[in-house]
Design a protein around this motif. Structure first.
Motif, PDB file in Angstrom:
ATOM      1  N   VAL A   1       8.358  10.920  -3.052  1.00 33.25           N
ATOM      2  CA  VAL A   1       7.703   9.789  -3.709  1.00 33.25           C
ATOM      3  C   VAL A   1       8.782   8.792  -4.102  1.00 33.25           C
ATOM      4  N   THR A   2       8.555   7.536  -3.802  1.00 33.09           N
ATOM      5  CA  THR A   2       9.513   6.485  -4.137  1.00 33.09           C
ATOM      6  C   THR A   2       8.828   5.455  -5.024  1.00 33.09           C
ATOM      7  N   VAL A   3       9.449   5.122  -6.152  1.00 32.90           N
ATOM      8  CA  VAL A   3       8.876   4.150  -7.072  1.00 32.90           C
ATOM      9  C   VAL A   3       9.933   3.141  -7.486  1.00 32.90           C
ATOM     10  N   GLY A   4       9.486   2.098  -8.136  1.00 36.49           N
ATOM     11  CA  GLY A   4      10.383   1.111  -8.731  1.00 36.49           C
ATOM     12  C   GLY A   4       9.853   0.720 -10.087  1.00 36.49           C
ATOM     13  N   PHE A   5      10.749   0.295 -10.989  1.00 41.15           N
ATOM     14  CA  PHE A   5      10.365  -0.134 -12.329  1.00 41.15           C
ATOM     15  C   PHE A   5      10.473  -1.651 -12.415  1.00 41.15           C
ATOM     16  N   GLN A   6       9.440  -2.274 -12.971  1.00 40.85           N
ATOM     17  CA  GLN A   6       9.405  -3.723 -13.119  1.00 40.85           C
ATOM     18  C   GLN A   6       9.989  -4.174 -14.451  1.00 40.85           C
TER      19      GLN A   6
ATOM     20  N   ASN B   1      13.248   1.646  -5.459  1.00 42.67           N
ATOM     21  CA  ASN B   1      13.413   2.718  -4.472  1.00 42.67           C
ATOM     22  C   ASN B   1      14.019   3.979  -5.089  1.00 42.67           C
ATOM     23  N   LEU B   2      13.438   4.425  -6.202  1.00 43.78           N
ATOM     24  CA  LEU B   2      13.894   5.633  -6.879  1.00 43.78           C
ATOM     25  C   LEU B   2      13.085   6.823  -6.386  1.00 43.78           C
ATOM     26  N   SER B   3      13.768   7.884  -6.001  1.00 44.21           N
ATOM     27  CA  SER B   3      13.085   9.076  -5.502  1.00 44.21           C
ATOM     28  C   SER B   3      13.895  10.314  -5.846  1.00 44.21           C
ATOM     29  N   ASN B   4      13.186  11.426  -6.133  1.00 43.14           N
ATOM     30  CA  ASN B   4      13.811  12.725  -6.380  1.00 43.14           C
ATOM     31  C   ASN B   4      14.850  12.640  -7.502  1.00 43.14           C
ATOM     32  N   ARG B   5      14.452  12.073  -8.630  1.00 39.77           N
ATOM     33  CA  ARG B   5      15.366  11.991  -9.756  1.00 39.77           C
ATOM     34  C   ARG B   5      14.580  11.747 -11.038  1.00 39.77           C
TER      35      ARG B   5
ATOM     36  N   VAL C   1       7.170   1.946  -2.347  1.00 40.36           N
ATOM     37  CA  VAL C   1       7.364   2.553  -3.651  1.00 40.36           C
ATOM     38  C   VAL C   1       6.367   3.675  -3.899  1.00 40.36           C
ATOM     39  N   GLY C   2       6.014   4.378  -2.851  1.00 39.75           N
ATOM     40  CA  GLY C   2       5.286   5.619  -3.016  1.00 39.75           C
ATOM     41  C   GLY C   2       3.801   5.506  -3.237  1.00 39.75           C
ATOM     42  N   ARG C   3       3.148   4.497  -2.686  1.00 39.44           N
ATOM     43  CA  ARG C   3       1.704   4.394  -2.846  1.00 39.44           C
ATOM     44  C   ARG C   3       0.990   5.250  -1.807  1.00 39.44           C
ATOM     45  N   ASP C   4      -0.242   5.601  -2.152  1.00 38.56           N
ATOM     46  CA  ASP C   4      -1.057   6.447  -1.297  1.00 38.56           C
ATOM     47  C   ASP C   4      -1.954   5.553  -0.440  1.00 38.56           C
ATOM     48  N   TYR C   5      -1.860   5.709   0.889  1.00 40.29           N
ATOM     49  CA  TYR C   5      -2.693   4.924   1.792  1.00 40.29           C
ATOM     50  C   TYR C   5      -3.540   5.837   2.647  1.00 40.29           C
ATOM     51  N   ALA C   6      -4.738   5.387   2.928  1.00 33.91           N
ATOM     52  CA  ALA C   6      -5.675   6.180   3.710  1.00 33.91           C
ATOM     53  C   ALA C   6      -6.152   5.388   4.906  1.00 33.91           C
ATOM     54  N   VAL C   7      -6.443   6.093   5.991  1.00 29.91           N
ATOM     55  CA  VAL C   7      -7.120   5.521   7.145  1.00 29.91           C
ATOM     56  C   VAL C   7      -8.540   6.063   7.125  1.00 29.91           C
ATOM     57  N   LEU C   8      -9.520   5.157   7.130  1.00 27.00           N
ATOM     58  CA  LEU C   8     -10.923   5.540   7.070  1.00 27.00           C
ATOM     59  C   LEU C   8     -11.605   5.189   8.386  1.00 27.00           C
TER      60      LEU C   8
ATOM     61  N   VAL D   1       1.220   9.687   1.345  1.00 27.74           N
ATOM     62  CA  VAL D   1       2.071   8.901   0.457  1.00 27.74           C
ATOM     63  C   VAL D   1       3.347   8.605   1.209  1.00 27.74           C
ATOM     64  N   HIS D   2       3.600   7.331   1.445  1.00 26.59           N
ATOM     65  CA  HIS D   2       4.821   6.947   2.144  1.00 26.59           C
ATOM     66  C   HIS D   2       5.976   6.926   1.162  1.00 26.59           C
ATOM     67  N   SER D   3       7.115   7.395   1.601  1.00 29.53           N
ATOM     68  CA  SER D   3       8.282   7.409   0.721  1.00 29.53           C
ATOM     69  C   SER D   3       9.273   6.359   1.168  1.00 29.53           C
ATOM     70  N   VAL D   4      10.266   6.727   1.939  1.00 31.50           N
ATOM     71  CA  VAL D   4      11.273   5.773   2.372  1.00 31.50           C
ATOM     72  C   VAL D   4      10.664   4.829   3.395  1.00 31.50           C
ATOM     73  N   GLY D   5      11.046   3.555   3.328  1.00 27.24           N
ATOM     74  CA  GLY D   5      10.505   2.571   4.253  1.00 27.24           C
ATOM     75  C   GLY D   5      10.702   2.965   5.696  1.00 27.24           C
TER      76      GLY D   5
END
Length: 514
Positions: A112-117, A190-194, A248-255, A276-280
């Motif tokens: 999971v990859t996130v960023g802080f605003q 791009n913070l992940s695993n920390r 930044v680690g959002r969950d995407y679905a294909v319907l 959930v996509h992690s690294v670009g």
């Protein structure tokens, strides 16, 4: 709402504008302190991310005789009151600095990859003698206990009293003016695993019991996903690819769905795959094999959180394009948005591709000429619903028409509508065509043929109407008065006329978008 051709997937996501802008928060962590709670409230935080309870350091105040209860000592609303007092409310004679620390930690798992605003705080200072600063430290690079690790200051940066609650913000997406030497641009993306800890020492230089700070909401805002690019939604071989420049680690679905016609279409979408996509990077899915050729697909944020966006294509002459009078497109868009429908205008015009009111309007052209333009543009701008208002400009010489000349116009008009429908269906065999009986004009004899042309349009719509690709008449003619609903040329709608047109289009569109 989406009705798409086999082999092409919807080219938008329901929240695409917000995702691409990078300005909207993807979620937040909020410490509200209501009722004495130190637990965070998590709103739209990426899946897998956890946040510890807020930790309180030493030397927090408490109501007299109730040492240990740091909440609601006069704070309004519920919050934390921090003073230099001991547990009974008496002054300690010392400043409250590192010994009084609020801290919390955000844990981001692998994958999971996130960023802080930003960090935001609502506070109110009373009799502050030095400054009520929260010199925010972070473990992002170092010990989180020295000025080099400061990311910014939250709170009153000077002595005084605040009569009302004040909100302050530290921007984590850029280097703050108060940042220490350890902090660098991009540290909080791009913070992940920390795990990342934020520490907020309080009340430098305040050693009196009458000097205190009331804290209300403390919020950590996450970055929204940025630079989402969805490419080749549906290509030969049944593959679809989604690429992320910055993820930044959002969950995407294909319907997927098998039939997009009829009511309650929002409930017809089934989950194909969710990740959930992690690294670009680029992820490719083979969608053709499981369901066969007549299946329709959409990409959605979250597991089925949103349904397809309708692509609406306005087609016509200057009454559609603008330049004279008022056009209906803006009014219709406002009505659709207010009703909560998910849609977007498509088309090759205007040249500014950021303009949301896109269209295929061609000033001065008749339906035959517009159809020829559509041949060139429709393949690149497929529509789910086409709005055709094209019937003026056939009599370019403003002649008194002979019966033969009028018959030629009617035949050209019918042929033009047939050609438009063919072109629209080539781009999307499930397209819905809303064909207008065009508005009347007070400029005569130039537009004396319009009543007969509208009658021919009714006939051609009935002939072209199918279950797979309906063609329906929208009566823009009845109730439109050239004397009161147009500008001085008696042709182009004024504001009232444009509002009437927008209302008629909305009435026809609403049942399709439910």
């Amino acid at each position: 709402m989406k009705k798409d051709m086999p082999g092409i997937i919807l080219r938008w996501v329901a929240l695409f504008a917000a995702l691409c802008s990078g300005t909207a928060s993807a979620g937040h962590v909020r410490f509200g302190f209501t009722g004495g709670s130190l637990a965070p409230t998590l709103v739209d935080v990426p899946a897998g991310v956890t946040v510890e309870l807020l930790v309180l350091g030493a030397k927090f105040s408490s109501p007299a005789g109730t040492a240990g209860n740091v909440f609601d000592e006069g704070a309004d609303p519920d919050g934390i009151r921090i003073t230099a007092a001991d547990g009974t409310g008496a002054a300690t004679g010392t400043s409250i600095t590192a010994g009084t620390t609020l801290s919390f930690t955000v844990h981001i798992p692998a994958g999971v990859t996130v960023g802080f605003q930003s960090l935001t705080l609502r506070y109110k200072g009373t009799n502050v003698t030095g400054r009520s600063n929260a010199r925010v430290f972070s473990s992002i690079r170092g010990s989180a206990s020295a000025s080099a690790d400061t990311v910014g200051i939250l709170g009153r940066d000077g002595e005084g009293t605040d009569s009302t609650f004040v909100q302050d913000t530290v921007n984590l997406a850029v280097i703050d003016a108060e940042a220490g030497t350890n902090i660098q641009a991009g540290d909080f993306t791009n913070l992940s695993n920390r795990s990342v800890t934020f520490l907020l020492p309080w009340m430098d230089g305040n050693d009196a019991a009458t000097s205190y700070i009331d804290l209300d909401d403390l919020t950590l805002n996450f970055l929204a996903p940025s630079n989402l690019k969805v490419t080749d939604f549906r290509i030969a071989g049944g593959e679809m690819s989604i690429s992320f420049d910055t993820d930044v680690g959002r969950d995407y679905a294909v319907l997927w769905a098998t039939d997009l016609l009829g009511p309650a279409y929002r409930k017809r979408w089934n989950l194909q795959v969710s990740v959930v996509h992690s690294v670009g990077g680029v992820r490719t899915y083979n969608l053709g094999a499981p369901h066969g050729p007549r299946i329709f697909y959409v990409v959605s944020e979250g597991e089925g959180a949103s349904h397809p966006v309708a692509r609406i294509l306005p087609i016509g002459d200057s009454i559609t394009e603008g330049g004279i009078g008022t056009v209906y497109r803006a009014g219709l868009a406002a009505s659709l948005t207010s009703a909560g429908y998910l849609y977007r205008y498509v088309g090759s015009k205007p040249a500014d591709t950021s303009d949301p009111l896109r269209h295929e309007g061609y000033s001065g052209k008749n339906a035959k000429e517009i159809a020829e333009e559509l041949v060139k543009t429709a393949p690149s701008h497929p529509a789910d619903i086409a709005l055709i208002h094209a019937g003026h400009n056939f009599n370019k010489g403003e002649l008194v028409l002979t019966p033969t000349q009028e018959a030629d116009i009617l035949n050209e008009g019918e042929a033009a509508i047939r050609k438009m429908v063919d072109v629209l269906r080539a781009a999307n065999p499930r397209v819905i065509v809303l064909l207008a009986k065009v508005i009347p004009a007070g400029k005569l004899p130039k537009y004396s043929y319009i009543p007969a042309l509208n009658g021919r349009y009714v006939q051609v719509a009935a002939a072209l109407d199918t279950v797979a690709s309906p063609v329906k008449i929208v009566d823009q003619n009845t109730g439109f008065d050239p004397e009161t609903d147009t500008v001085t040329d008696k042709v182009h709608p004024n504001a009232d006329g444009a509002a009437k047109m927008a209302d008629r289009w909305f009435g026809a569109l609403a049942p399709l978008l439910e």
